[in-house]
Design an enzyme around this catalytic site. Structure first.
Site, PDB file in Angstrom:
ATOM      1  N   TYR A   1       3.082   9.803  -0.600  1.00  0.00           N
ATOM      2  CA  TYR A   1       4.161   9.267   0.240  1.00  0.00           C
ATOM      3  C   TYR A   1       5.534   9.472  -0.402  1.00  0.00           C
ATOM      4  O   TYR A   1       6.565   9.278   0.244  1.00  0.00           O
ATOM      5  CB  TYR A   1       3.969   7.774   0.529  1.00  0.00           C
ATOM      6  CG  TYR A   1       2.648   7.416   1.187  1.00  0.00           C
ATOM      7  CD1 TYR A   1       1.830   8.396   1.738  1.00  0.00           C
ATOM      8  CD2 TYR A   1       2.216   6.100   1.252  1.00  0.00           C
ATOM      9  CE1 TYR A   1       0.620   8.075   2.328  1.00  0.00           C
ATOM     10  CE2 TYR A   1       1.006   5.768   1.850  1.00  0.00           C
ATOM     11  CZ  TYR A   1       0.205   6.760   2.377  1.00  0.00           C
ATOM     12  OH  TYR A   1      -0.989   6.436   2.950  1.00  0.00           O
TER      13      TYR A   1
ATOM     14  N   LYS B   1      -2.591   5.844  -4.494  1.00  0.00           N
ATOM     15  CA  LYS B   1      -3.685   6.781  -4.193  1.00  0.00           C
ATOM     16  C   LYS B   1      -3.478   8.116  -4.894  1.00  0.00           C
ATOM     17  O   LYS B   1      -2.339   8.570  -5.053  1.00  0.00           O
ATOM     18  CB  LYS B   1      -3.770   7.029  -2.673  1.00  0.00           C
ATOM     19  CG  LYS B   1      -3.711   5.759  -1.846  1.00  0.00           C
ATOM     20  CD  LYS B   1      -3.926   5.974  -0.369  1.00  0.00           C
ATOM     21  CE  LYS B   1      -3.628   4.701   0.405  1.00  0.00           C
ATOM     22  NZ  LYS B   1      -2.243   4.571   0.881  1.00  0.00           N
TER      23      LYS B   1
ATOM     24  N   ASP C   1       0.833  -1.199   0.000  1.00  0.00           N
ATOM     25  CA  ASP C   1       0.000   0.000   0.000  1.00  0.00           C
ATOM     26  C   ASP C   1       0.868   1.249   0.000  1.00  0.00           C
ATOM     27  O   ASP C   1       1.526   1.559   0.986  1.00  0.00           O
ATOM     28  CB  ASP C   1      -0.892   0.016   1.255  1.00  0.00           C
ATOM     29  CG  ASP C   1      -1.848   1.200   1.255  1.00  0.00           C
ATOM     30  OD1 ASP C   1      -2.955   1.060   0.712  1.00  0.00           O
ATOM     31  OD2 ASP C   1      -1.480   2.282   1.770  1.00  0.00           O
TER      32      ASP C   1
ATOM     33  N   HIS D   1      -7.562   9.689  -2.167  1.00  0.00           N
ATOM     34  CA  HIS D   1      -6.939   9.715  -0.831  1.00  0.00           C
ATOM     35  C   HIS D   1      -7.832  10.349   0.242  1.00  0.00           C
ATOM     36  O   HIS D   1      -7.880   9.873   1.381  1.00  0.00           O
ATOM     37  CB  HIS D   1      -5.595  10.445  -0.920  1.00  0.00           C
ATOM     38  CG  HIS D   1      -4.578   9.944   0.040  1.00  0.00           C
ATOM     39  ND1 HIS D   1      -3.257   9.784  -0.267  1.00  0.00           N
ATOM     40  CD2 HIS D   1      -4.684   9.557   1.331  1.00  0.00           C
ATOM     41  CE1 HIS D   1      -2.603   9.313   0.785  1.00  0.00           C
ATOM     42  NE2 HIS D   1      -3.452   9.179   1.770  1.00  0.00           N
TER      43      HIS D   1
HETATM   44  N1  LIG Z   1      -5.428   6.349   3.367  1.00  0.00           N
HETATM   45  C1  LIG Z   1      -4.906   7.098   4.323  1.00  0.00           C
HETATM   46  O1  LIG Z   1      -5.326   8.249   4.529  1.00  0.00           O
HETATM   47  C2  LIG Z   1      -3.819   6.573   5.173  1.00  0.00           C
HETATM   48  C3  LIG Z   1      -3.228   5.378   4.852  1.00  0.00           C
HETATM   49  N2  LIG Z   1      -2.208   4.865   5.607  1.00  0.00           N
HETATM   50  C4  LIG Z   1      -1.634   3.568   5.193  1.00  0.00           C
HETATM   51  O2  LIG Z   1      -1.719   2.661   6.286  1.00  0.00           O
HETATM   52  C5  LIG Z   1      -0.410   2.171   6.580  1.00  0.00           C
HETATM   53  C6  LIG Z   1      -0.280   1.820   8.057  1.00  0.00           C
HETATM   54  O3  LIG Z   1      -0.539   2.934   8.881  1.00  0.00           O
HETATM   55  P1  LIG Z   1       0.613   3.751   9.669  1.00  0.00           P
HETATM   56  O4  LIG Z   1       0.053   5.090   9.958  1.00  0.00           O
HETATM   57  O5  LIG Z   1       1.867   3.657   8.927  1.00  0.00           O
HETATM   58  O6  LIG Z   1       0.719   3.051  11.079  1.00  0.00           O
HETATM   59  P2  LIG Z   1       0.719   1.569  11.690  1.00  0.00           P
HETATM   60  O7  LIG Z   1      -0.459   1.499  12.595  1.00  0.00           O
HETATM   61  O8  LIG Z   1       0.905   0.540  10.655  1.00  0.00           O
HETATM   62  O9  LIG Z   1       1.997   1.652  12.619  1.00  0.00           O
HETATM   63  C7  LIG Z   1       3.262   1.840  12.103  1.00  0.00           C
HETATM   64  C8  LIG Z   1       4.210   2.095  13.267  1.00  0.00           C
HETATM   65  O10 LIG Z   1       4.330   0.932  14.073  1.00  0.00           O
HETATM   66  C9  LIG Z   1       5.686   0.484  14.074  1.00  0.00           C
HETATM   67  N3  LIG Z   1       5.630  -1.008  14.020  1.00  0.00           N
HETATM   68  C10 LIG Z   1       5.280  -1.777  12.963  1.00  0.00           C
HETATM   69  N4  LIG Z   1       5.300  -3.077  13.289  1.00  0.00           N
HETATM   70  C11 LIG Z   1       5.663  -3.136  14.585  1.00  0.00           C
HETATM   71  C12 LIG Z   1       5.866  -4.199  15.482  1.00  0.00           C
HETATM   72  N5  LIG Z   1       5.698  -5.481  15.106  1.00  0.00           N
HETATM   73  N6  LIG Z   1       6.241  -3.914  16.763  1.00  0.00           N
HETATM   74  C13 LIG Z   1       6.415  -2.629  17.157  1.00  0.00           C
HETATM   75  N7  LIG Z   1       6.233  -1.569  16.347  1.00  0.00           N
HETATM   76  C14 LIG Z   1       5.861  -1.817  15.065  1.00  0.00           C
HETATM   77  C15 LIG Z   1       6.339   1.093  12.860  1.00  0.00           C
HETATM   78  O11 LIG Z   1       7.709   1.323  13.075  1.00  0.00           O
HETATM   79  P3  LIG Z   1       8.897   0.849  12.073  1.00  0.00           P
HETATM   80  O12 LIG Z   1       8.518   1.177  10.676  1.00  0.00           O
HETATM   81  O13 LIG Z   1      10.041   1.680  12.567  1.00  0.00           O
HETATM   82  O14 LIG Z   1       9.079  -0.614  12.311  1.00  0.00           O
HETATM   83  C16 LIG Z   1       5.600   2.428  12.785  1.00  0.00           C
HETATM   84  O15 LIG Z   1       6.142   3.377  13.708  1.00  0.00           O
HETATM   85  C17 LIG Z   1       0.493   3.327   6.119  1.00  0.00           C
HETATM   86  O16 LIG Z   1       1.853   2.965   6.041  1.00  0.00           O
HETATM   87  C18 LIG Z   1      -0.157   3.682   4.814  1.00  0.00           C
HETATM   88  O17 LIG Z   1       0.206   2.737   3.821  1.00  0.00           O
HETATM   89  C19 LIG Z   1      -1.791   5.525   6.744  1.00  0.00           C
HETATM   90  C20 LIG Z   1      -2.315   6.726   7.097  1.00  0.00           C
HETATM   91  C21 LIG Z   1      -3.375   7.359   6.347  1.00  0.00           C
HETATM   92  O1  LIG Z   2      -2.040   8.500   4.010  1.00  0.00           O
HETATM   93  C1  LIG Z   2      -1.766   9.505   4.626  1.00  0.00           C
HETATM   94  C2  LIG Z   2      -0.528   9.736   5.354  1.00  0.00           C
HETATM   95  O2  LIG Z   2       0.059  10.950   5.065  1.00  0.00           O
HETATM   96  C3  LIG Z   2      -0.709  12.120   4.863  1.00  0.00           C
HETATM   97  C4  LIG Z   2      -0.219  13.262   5.676  1.00  0.00           C
HETATM   98  O3  LIG Z   2       1.084  13.624   5.323  1.00  0.00           O
HETATM   99  C5  LIG Z   2      -2.168  11.913   5.090  1.00  0.00           C
HETATM  100  O4  LIG Z   2      -2.894  12.978   4.563  1.00  0.00           O
HETATM  101  C6  LIG Z   2      -2.648  10.663   4.515  1.00  0.00           C
HETATM  102  O5  LIG Z   2      -3.925  10.330   4.847  1.00  0.00           O
END
Ligand SMILES: NC(=O)C1=CN([C@@H]2O[C@H](COP(=O)(O)OP(=O)(O)OC[C@H]3O[C@@H](n4cnc5c(N)ncnc54)[C@H](OP(=O)(O)O)[C@@H]3O)[C@@H](O)[C@H]2O)C=CC1
Ligand SMILES: O=C1CO[C@H](CO)[C@@H](O)[C@@H]1O
Length: 291
Positions: free
Chosen positions: A51, A76, A46, A109
């Site tokens: 990003y 997205k 994803d 998005h």
């Molecule tokens: N459509 C939208 O608006 C959005 C979509 N997204 C998507 O969703 C994905 C996931 O959400 P995200 O906000 O990144 O957060 P997550 O809830 O996936 O958490 C990620 C965090 O948890 C840490 N982590 C991952 N695995 C572990 C583990 N096993 N033990 C301890 N810590 C862990 C990572 O650190 P590290 O990398 O250092 O291991 C990072 O700091 C995003 O990457 C993106 O692709 C996210 C936000 C908005």
């Molecule tokens: O996927 C996401 C993570 O980053 C963005 C912010 O910088 C958000 O807007 C978005 O929803």
């Protein structure tokens, strides 16, 4: 074990567990995706234009021994590119950066506040889907009232609504509405988001991974807090895309098919519902909207 798949309303199948790559540089993304696909067994990535790491995903796909058609790739459309022509152009740019001639899922998005522009954007996504260059199209951060706009319009329904979703914010209303209309729900920030801080105006730092309820359940199963949270999403029928750039965590996050949460675990996790967000509420988000 290979993650199970869910069949979307487009007929495409999506692996229920994928790798998120927000906040990873191109180089970090390339390494993480390569490891996830070639070593850990992921088949779903994803990313997003916003990003800035579609190229990293593309490089990993090109270098991998796993064929492109075996990996489900989502990207997205960023807010600034909403509108009919801008969306078509942005999609071409994303394909170019990804180094592929199709994506499996293309998502809007954010809904933003200009409803007419949003509908024109959806027209563009329908055209892209019609051309076969996106196997499925969908949305992110749509509340039921946004989904209703697309339902009232007729035409294609989104295959997926990707929303902030975790035990603090289980999004029951969106899940009910989406399920009634055959739209799959995908959880973003499924582990509660990045560990240091939230990014929405009312958000709090991630406390889920250290929450005593979650860690107690993890201890009962000899699993990690992250694995318990990922199981919670899977057992709730959600698509889940935990992000990590660390090999050990990438492996750990897919190693969740040898245990199951029982009724007690699930009911304890349900008590965490307090409406806390790490991101913005979609009705308040208009960042990057075209003038
Ligand atoms: N459509 C939208 O608006 C959005 C979509 N997204 C998507 O969703 C994905 C996931 O959400 P995200 O906000 O990144 O957060 P997550 O809830 O996936 O958490 C990620 C965090 O948890 C840490 N982590 C991952 N695995 C572990 C583990 N096993 N033990 C301890 N810590 C862990 C990572 O650190 P590290 O990398 O250092 O291991 C990072 O700091 C995003 O990457 C993106 O692709 C996210 C936000 C908005
Ligand atoms: O996927 C996401 C993570 O980053 C963005 C912010 O910088 C958000 O807007 C978005 O929803």
């Amino acid at each position: 074990m290979t993650p199970p798949t869910i069949t979307l309303n487009s007929g495409t199948t999506i692996p229920q567990l994928g790798l998120g790559v927000w906040q990873a540089t191109n180089d970090e993304t390339e390494r993480a995706v390569r490891y996830a696909i070639d070593e850990a067994g992921y088949r779903h990535i994803d990313t997003a234009a916003a990003y800035g790491n579609e190229e990293g995903v593309g490089r990993a796909l090109a270098a991998s021994s796993v064929p492109r058609e075996d990996v489900f790739v989502t990207t997205k459309l960023w807010n600034a590119d909403q509108g009919y022509e801008p969306a078509l152009k942005a999609f071409d740019t994303s394909l170019e950066k990804l180094g592929t001639d199709y994506v499996d899922l293309y998502l809007i998005h954010w809904p933003l506040q200009d409803r007419d522009r949003l509908l024109r954007t959806w027209d563009a996504l329908e055209k892209i889907a019609g051309s076969g260059r996106a196997k499925a199209i969908g949305v992110c951060n749509f509340e039921p009232h946004h989904l209703q706009l697309l339902i009232d319009r007729g035409g294609m329904l989104p295959a997926v609504d990707q929303v902030e979703l975790h035990p603090h914010l289980p999004q029951q209303e969106i899940r009910r509405f989406a399920s009634e209309h055959g739209i799959a729900v995908e959880s973003w920030s499924p582990l509660g988001g990045t560990s240091n801080s939230g990014w929405g105006p009312n958000s709090k730092p991630n406390t889920l991974l250290v929450d005593p309820i979650v860690t107690r359940i993890a201890d009962r199963h000899s699993k990690s807090a992250a694995q318990v949270l990922i199981r919670w999403h899977l057992q709730n029928g959600l698509i889940v895309i935990p992000k990590s750039v660390h090999e050990q965590r990438i492996s750990q996050n897919i190693d969740v098919f040898d245990f199951e949460l029982d009724e007690l675990d699930l009911s304890e996790l349900d008590t965490l519902d307090d409406g806390t967000r790490v991101g913005m509420h979609p009705d308040e988000m208009n960042i990057g909207a075209p003038a």
